[in-house]
Design a protein around this motif. Sequence first.
Motif, PDB file in Angstrom:
ATOM      1  N   UNK A   9       0.734  -1.332  -0.001  1.00 23.74           N
ATOM      2  CA  UNK A   9      -0.060   0.241  -0.200  1.00 23.74           C
ATOM      3  C   UNK A   9       0.783   1.346  -0.116  1.00 23.74           C
ATOM      4  N   UNK A  10       0.281   2.391  -0.499  1.00 25.85           N
ATOM      5  CA  UNK A  10       0.865   3.602  -0.192  1.00 25.85           C
ATOM      6  C   UNK A  10       0.844   4.008   0.959  1.00 25.85           C
ATOM      7  N   UNK A  11       1.753   4.486   1.620  1.00 22.58           N
ATOM      8  CA  UNK A  11       2.021   5.037   3.176  1.00 22.58           C
ATOM      9  C   UNK A  11       2.473   6.349   3.232  1.00 22.58           C
ATOM     10  N   UNK A  12       2.265   7.105   4.394  1.00 23.25           N
ATOM     11  CA  UNK A  12       2.528   8.289   4.594  1.00 23.25           C
ATOM     12  C   UNK A  12       1.682   9.562   4.422  1.00 23.25           C
ATOM     13  N   UNK A  13       2.215  10.902   4.267  1.00 25.57           N
ATOM     14  CA  UNK A  13       1.587  11.848   3.972  1.00 25.57           C
ATOM     15  C   UNK A  13       1.761  12.334   2.661  1.00 25.57           C
ATOM     16  N   UNK A  38       8.742  23.288  -1.532  1.00 21.30           N
ATOM     17  CA  UNK A  38       8.442  23.497  -0.143  1.00 21.30           C
ATOM     18  C   UNK A  38       7.823  22.301   0.414  1.00 21.30           C
ATOM     19  N   UNK A  39       6.881  21.592  -0.240  1.00 22.09           N
ATOM     20  CA  UNK A  39       6.264  20.227   0.429  1.00 22.09           C
ATOM     21  C   UNK A  39       7.132  19.141   0.241  1.00 22.09           C
ATOM     22  N   UNK A  40       8.102  18.942  -0.825  1.00 20.76           N
ATOM     23  CA  UNK A  40       8.834  17.958  -0.743  1.00 20.76           C
ATOM     24  C   UNK A  40      10.268  17.955   0.217  1.00 20.76           C
ATOM     25  N   UNK A  41      10.436  19.347   0.372  1.00 23.05           N
ATOM     26  CA  UNK A  41      11.474  19.568   1.489  1.00 23.05           C
ATOM     27  C   UNK A  41      10.968  19.271   2.963  1.00 23.05           C
ATOM     28  N   UNK A  42       9.894  19.021   3.039  1.00 31.53           N
ATOM     29  CA  UNK A  42       9.151  18.510   4.431  1.00 31.53           C
ATOM     30  C   UNK A  42       9.193  16.894   4.439  1.00 31.53           C
ATOM     31  N   UNK A  43       9.486  16.120   3.379  1.00 31.71           N
ATOM     32  CA  UNK A  43       9.706  14.896   3.585  1.00 31.71           C
ATOM     33  C   UNK A  43       8.424  13.816   3.167  1.00 31.71           C
ATOM     34  N   UNK A  44       7.551  14.663   2.582  1.00 30.27           N
ATOM     35  CA  UNK A  44       6.192  13.988   2.306  1.00 30.27           C
ATOM     36  C   UNK A  44       6.521  12.721   1.355  1.00 30.27           C
ATOM     37  N   UNK A  45       5.446  11.719   1.327  1.00 24.37           N
ATOM     38  CA  UNK A  45       5.589  10.412   0.576  1.00 24.37           C
ATOM     39  C   UNK A  45       4.950  10.433  -0.833  1.00 24.37           C
ATOM     40  N   UNK A 225       4.288  15.088   8.542  1.00 22.78           N
ATOM     41  CA  UNK A 225       5.265  13.788   8.304  1.00 22.78           C
ATOM     42  C   UNK A 225       5.407  13.390   9.799  1.00 22.78           C
ATOM     43  N   UNK A 226       6.074  14.268  10.632  1.00 22.09           N
ATOM     44  CA  UNK A 226       6.640  13.968  11.964  1.00 22.09           C
ATOM     45  C   UNK A 226       5.290  13.250  12.586  1.00 22.09           C
ATOM     46  N   UNK A 227       3.958  13.692  12.392  1.00 21.90           N
ATOM     47  CA  UNK A 227       2.896  13.250  13.131  1.00 21.90           C
ATOM     48  C   UNK A 227       2.581  11.996  12.701  1.00 21.90           C
ATOM     49  N   UNK A 228       2.569  11.698  11.494  1.00 19.75           N
ATOM     50  CA  UNK A 228       2.510  10.310  10.795  1.00 19.75           C
ATOM     51  C   UNK A 228       3.567   9.263  11.421  1.00 19.75           C
ATOM     52  N   UNK A 229       4.654   9.516  11.278  1.00 20.60           N
ATOM     53  CA  UNK A 229       5.959   8.801  11.817  1.00 20.60           C
ATOM     54  C   UNK A 229       5.623   8.685  13.509  1.00 20.60           C
ATOM     55  N   UNK A 230       5.391   9.646  14.210  1.00 18.91           N
ATOM     56  CA  UNK A 230       4.901   9.325  15.614  1.00 18.91           C
ATOM     57  C   UNK A 230       3.891   8.383  15.804  1.00 18.91           C
TER      58      UNK A 230
END
Length: 313
Positions: A9-13, A38-45, A225-230
């Motif tokens: 599955x596709x995971x993340x933000x 800006x968005x990719x710099x935040x580590x989105x998936x 992204x931090x919220x998702x990882x936590x």
Amino acid sequence: MKKAELPQPLRGIIPPIITPLLARDTLDKAGLAKLVEHILGGGVHGIFILGTTGELSSLSYRVRHEMVESTCEWVAGRVPVLVGITDTALPESIQLAQTAEKCGAAAVVAAAPYYFSLNQAELTSYYQHLADQLPLPLFLYNMPSHTKISLAPKSVKILAQHPHIVGIKDSSGNGVNFQLLHYQLKDEPDFSLLVGPEELTAEVVLLGAHGGINGGANLFPRLYVDLYEAAVNRDLDRLLPLHQRVLQISTHLYSVGNSQASYLQGVKCALSLMGICRNILAEPLQPFGEKEQKIIRQHLQEIQAALNTKVPV
């Protein structure tokens, strides 16, 4: 063009990005490039274009196709690009999907046709017929507030058997419905289960969902992204304060004014104050005036202070 493979599955933000505009029917390509970086710099998936946040229903077909071409070119395969193809005319959905495939998108996303109200059998048949003709994998999009139709969990279970239907974005905001959906899909581990309302992302990821397609990630991608990882790591000490910041964004940036589009007006206004794009919406929607902009500016500064984020406003 370069293409990112679609995880299953596709995971993340996967932020549902806004469509930057220079005028009613003119794409702001420079603003789009700024937004993507800006968005990719935040580590989105991943990135989702031409959804509700992207004002799909208000854009000309020319701008829709241009948005697909420009986004895929700028992303250049760094993350999967999902393209919204929702339409009342099935041939238009197919044509946009063909452009998406040609440009290197990874998948397409379709909400229910939003003029005639279909029953569940009709809706299931529509999606199966659409998926049969698409060149890319399809994500379902449950958005009953705009389509007048709610995609029932049992219908999703049936559609999940189709080889080209690979996931769903549920934007119903109905927590019970989402949990029933999660239960119905317990034997479909590769079927992506993603939530739209960011207020629910922490909860549903903790319970096993795969991630969020959250509008606030246009503004603060790293926070989401931090919220998702936590949530994935079940780190509640880290998760709870992050969730409070998400609720602060939702409460203060999405509820200014008295329009049903206040969420979208708030996001675009905030992005303009951050110097990323212009405060222009596609008609019939109107951007915030000076009074609302002043309120958004104040709230944005408060949120940035809370996040210790230094962004000019």
